[in-house]
Motif scaffolding. Structure first.
Motif, PDB file in Angstrom:
ATOM      1  N   CYS A 121     -48.460 -75.075 -27.436  1.00 38.13           N
ATOM      2  CA  CYS A 121     -48.855 -76.294 -27.981  1.00 38.13           C
ATOM      3  C   CYS A 121     -49.762 -76.180 -29.018  1.00 38.13           C
ATOM      4  CB  CYS A 121     -49.156 -77.118 -26.663  1.00 38.13           C
ATOM      5  SG  CYS A 121     -47.792 -77.721 -25.711  1.00 38.13           S
ATOM      6  N   HIS A 122     -50.915 -75.439 -28.575  1.00 38.77           N
ATOM      7  CA  HIS A 122     -51.925 -75.280 -29.585  1.00 38.77           C
ATOM      8  C   HIS A 122     -51.284 -74.744 -30.862  1.00 38.77           C
ATOM      9  CE1 HIS A 122     -55.785 -74.532 -31.056  1.00 38.77           C
ATOM     10  NE2 HIS A 122     -55.430 -73.143 -31.363  1.00 38.77           N
ATOM     11  N   LEU A 123     -50.579 -73.619 -30.899  1.00 37.05           N
ATOM     12  CA  LEU A 123     -49.856 -73.115 -32.173  1.00 37.05           C
ATOM     13  C   LEU A 123     -49.210 -74.320 -32.834  1.00 37.05           C
ATOM     14  CD1 LEU A 123     -49.695 -70.602 -33.962  1.00 37.05           C
ATOM     15  CD2 LEU A 123     -47.578 -69.992 -32.504  1.00 37.05           C
ATOM     16  N   TYR A 124     -48.360 -74.864 -32.370  1.00 40.60           N
ATOM     17  CA  TYR A 124     -47.558 -75.751 -32.767  1.00 40.60           C
ATOM     18  C   TYR A 124     -48.380 -77.110 -33.693  1.00 40.60           C
ATOM     19  CZ  TYR A 124     -43.477 -73.713 -30.908  1.00 40.60           C
ATOM     20  OH  TYR A 124     -42.353 -72.755 -30.469  1.00 40.60           O
ATOM     21  N   GLY A 125     -49.438 -77.398 -32.836  1.00 39.67           N
ATOM     22  CA  GLY A 125     -50.366 -78.226 -33.378  1.00 39.67           C
ATOM     23  C   GLY A 125     -51.057 -77.850 -34.696  1.00 39.67           C
ATOM     24  N   THR A 126     -51.759 -76.631 -34.663  1.00 33.18           N
ATOM     25  CA  THR A 126     -52.115 -75.941 -35.687  1.00 33.18           C
ATOM     26  C   THR A 126     -51.365 -75.788 -36.826  1.00 33.18           C
ATOM     27  OG1 THR A 126     -53.772 -74.721 -34.322  1.00 33.18           O
ATOM     28  CG2 THR A 126     -53.724 -74.046 -36.259  1.00 33.18           C
ATOM     29  N   LEU A 127     -49.947 -75.469 -36.635  1.00 36.79           N
ATOM     30  CA  LEU A 127     -49.085 -75.332 -37.599  1.00 36.79           C
ATOM     31  C   LEU A 127     -48.809 -76.709 -38.441  1.00 36.79           C
ATOM     32  CD1 LEU A 127     -46.777 -72.519 -36.098  1.00 36.79           C
ATOM     33  CD2 LEU A 127     -48.461 -72.355 -38.138  1.00 36.79           C
ATOM     34  N   ILE A 128     -48.612 -77.697 -37.471  1.00 37.26           N
ATOM     35  CA  ILE A 128     -48.322 -79.166 -37.987  1.00 37.26           C
ATOM     36  C   ILE A 128     -49.554 -79.619 -38.872  1.00 37.26           C
ATOM     37  CG2 ILE A 128     -48.430 -81.578 -37.297  1.00 37.26           C
ATOM     38  CD1 ILE A 128     -46.571 -80.476 -35.087  1.00 37.26           C
ATOM     39  N   GLN A 129     -50.830 -79.318 -38.419  1.00 38.19           N
ATOM     40  CA  GLN A 129     -52.251 -79.385 -39.429  1.00 38.19           C
ATOM     41  C   GLN A 129     -51.933 -78.678 -40.500  1.00 38.19           C
ATOM     42  OE1 GLN A 129     -55.557 -78.289 -36.983  1.00 38.19           O
ATOM     43  NE2 GLN A 129     -56.390 -80.481 -37.136  1.00 38.19           N
ATOM     44  N   LEU A 130     -51.660 -77.484 -40.535  1.00 37.96           N
ATOM     45  CA  LEU A 130     -51.540 -76.488 -41.852  1.00 37.96           C
ATOM     46  C   LEU A 130     -50.447 -77.056 -42.727  1.00 37.96           C
ATOM     47  CD1 LEU A 130     -51.407 -73.082 -40.230  1.00 37.96           C
ATOM     48  CD2 LEU A 130     -53.225 -73.734 -41.853  1.00 37.96           C
ATOM     49  N   LEU A 131     -49.270 -77.378 -42.195  1.00 36.77           N
ATOM     50  CA  LEU A 131     -48.263 -77.999 -42.898  1.00 36.77           C
ATOM     51  C   LEU A 131     -48.584 -79.394 -43.623  1.00 36.77           C
ATOM     52  CD1 LEU A 131     -45.234 -77.778 -43.953  1.00 36.77           C
ATOM     53  CD2 LEU A 131     -44.796 -78.982 -41.927  1.00 36.77           C
ATOM     54  N   LEU A 132     -49.258 -80.184 -43.028  1.00 43.84           N
ATOM     55  CA  LEU A 132     -49.677 -81.473 -43.456  1.00 43.84           C
ATOM     56  C   LEU A 132     -50.888 -81.241 -44.657  1.00 43.84           C
ATOM     57  CD1 LEU A 132     -49.762 -84.682 -43.348  1.00 43.84           C
ATOM     58  CD2 LEU A 132     -51.334 -84.442 -41.420  1.00 43.84           C
ATOM     59  N   CYS A 133     -51.946 -80.544 -44.101  1.00 41.32           N
ATOM     60  CA  CYS A 133     -52.883 -80.036 -45.335  1.00 41.32           C
ATOM     61  C   CYS A 133     -52.405 -79.507 -46.467  1.00 41.32           C
ATOM     62  CB  CYS A 133     -53.985 -79.443 -44.493  1.00 41.32           C
ATOM     63  SG  CYS A 133     -54.892 -80.250 -43.247  1.00 41.32           S
ATOM     64  N   SER A 134     -51.676 -78.630 -46.217  1.00 41.48           N
ATOM     65  CA  SER A 134     -51.062 -77.782 -47.414  1.00 41.48           C
ATOM     66  C   SER A 134     -50.233 -78.576 -48.487  1.00 41.48           C
ATOM     67  CB  SER A 134     -50.237 -76.426 -46.963  1.00 41.48           C
ATOM     68  OG  SER A 134     -51.133 -75.514 -46.271  1.00 41.48           O
ATOM     69  N   THR A 135     -49.227 -79.500 -47.769  1.00 40.83           N
ATOM     70  CA  THR A 135     -48.564 -80.212 -48.468  1.00 40.83           C
ATOM     71  C   THR A 135     -49.288 -81.220 -49.263  1.00 40.83           C
ATOM     72  OG1 THR A 135     -46.773 -80.053 -46.862  1.00 40.83           O
ATOM     73  CG2 THR A 135     -46.452 -81.767 -48.240  1.00 40.83           C
ATOM     74  N   LEU A 136     -50.136 -82.008 -48.723  1.00 46.17           N
ATOM     75  CA  LEU A 136     -50.976 -83.000 -49.314  1.00 46.17           C
ATOM     76  C   LEU A 136     -51.871 -82.433 -50.443  1.00 46.17           C
ATOM     77  CD1 LEU A 136     -52.129 -85.447 -46.705  1.00 46.17           C
ATOM     78  CD2 LEU A 136     -51.013 -86.213 -48.591  1.00 46.17           C
ATOM     79  N   ALA A 137     -52.465 -81.273 -50.141  1.00 50.41           N
ATOM     80  CA  ALA A 137     -53.131 -80.553 -50.862  1.00 50.41           C
ATOM     81  C   ALA A 137     -52.367 -79.990 -52.327  1.00 50.41           C
ATOM     82  CB  ALA A 137     -53.918 -79.309 -50.591  1.00 50.41           C
ATOM     83  N   PHE A 138     -51.225 -79.723 -51.947  1.00 56.32           N
ATOM     84  CA  PHE A 138     -50.320 -79.013 -53.153  1.00 56.32           C
ATOM     85  C   PHE A 138     -50.068 -80.229 -53.936  1.00 56.32           C
ATOM     86  CE2 PHE A 138     -46.229 -78.114 -55.211  1.00 56.32           C
ATOM     87  CZ  PHE A 138     -46.658 -76.874 -55.703  1.00 56.32           C
ATOM     88  N   GLN A 139     -49.663 -81.280 -53.452  1.00 58.80           N
ATOM     89  CA  GLN A 139     -49.099 -82.493 -54.290  1.00 58.80           C
ATOM     90  C   GLN A 139     -50.175 -82.930 -55.090  1.00 58.80           C
ATOM     91  OE1 GLN A 139     -45.929 -83.556 -54.798  1.00 58.80           O
ATOM     92  NE2 GLN A 139     -45.568 -81.846 -53.346  1.00 58.80           N
ATOM     93  N   CYS A 140     -51.500 -82.955 -54.369  1.00 57.35           N
ATOM     94  CA  CYS A 140     -52.776 -83.567 -55.236  1.00 57.35           C
ATOM     95  C   CYS A 140     -53.074 -82.613 -56.395  1.00 57.35           C
ATOM     96  CB  CYS A 140     -53.933 -83.774 -54.389  1.00 57.35           C
ATOM     97  SG  CYS A 140     -53.638 -84.953 -53.076  1.00 57.35           S
TER      98      CYS A 140
END
Length: 196
Positions: free
Chosen positions: A97-116
């Protein structure tokens, strides 16, 4: 046993890079350190790749190879900002659960940062630091809980992130090398567009 064909590519480095390497070697000598024997051949770059010769021009190999640094930045981000390497002694289910939550955070942050970052580069020719950009997006993560209840603020939050990255995410340029976006665009134009 499968045999993977490898290409050995030897490139003469440009004079600017050779001068930079020589300065680095001279600094080491002044500090009393002996340079490695490989550093004596400062004007030669050697690459070993499994990319077929007909897919990549010899001259483009160095630029494509330089993208590997992005992977190092990715791991640095995962470890420094998200602490992915720190694991407590917990049950397997909690860890997942912790790993999946962290990976979702990573995906969200990386995607938004890349688009910006991409938008800033396209609109203003401004290159921003991947690490700083992801760090800025991570600071805005608590606001994403409100988005679940009020979807109207998603554009507002994204604009805040964009402007914050524009103000605070500027990359410190020590050298005027090609940017990641330049290299990827060149690779796309030369190789992927030709295939279509």
């Amino acid at each position: 046993m499968n045999i993977i064909p490898l290409n050995f590519i030897k490139l003469l480095g440009n004079k600017k890079r050779s001068v930079q390497r020589q300065i680095h070697i001279d600094k080491k000598r002044r500090k009393g350190k002996k340079p490695l024997s490989a550093q004596k051949n400062i004007s030669i770059n050697i690459f070993l790749t499994n990319i077929p010769q007909n897919m990549v021009k010899k001259e483009d190999v160095f630029s494509i190879y330089s993208l590997r640094w992005q992977i190092e930045i990715l791991f640095k981000t995962w470890k420094s900002l998200f602490g992915i390497h720190e694991v407590k002694n917990i049950k397997k289910e909690r860890f997942e659960c912790h790993l999946y939550g962290t990976l979702i955070q990573l995906l969200l942050c990386s995607t938004l940062a890349f688009q910006c970052r991409r938008m800033l580069y396209m609109k203003h020719q401004m290159e921003t630091s991947e690490y700083k950009s992801i760090s800025i997006v991570k600071e805005f993560l608590p606001l994403f809980k409100e988005i679940i209840f009020n979807r109207g603020i998603i554009i507002k939050v994204c604009k805040l992130i964009y402007h914050s990255i524009k103000l605070n995410g500027k990359k410190c340029r020590r050298q005027q090398n090609s940017t990641v976006f330049d290299i990827l665009e060149t690779a796309y134009k030369n190789y992927i567009a030709k295939a279509n």
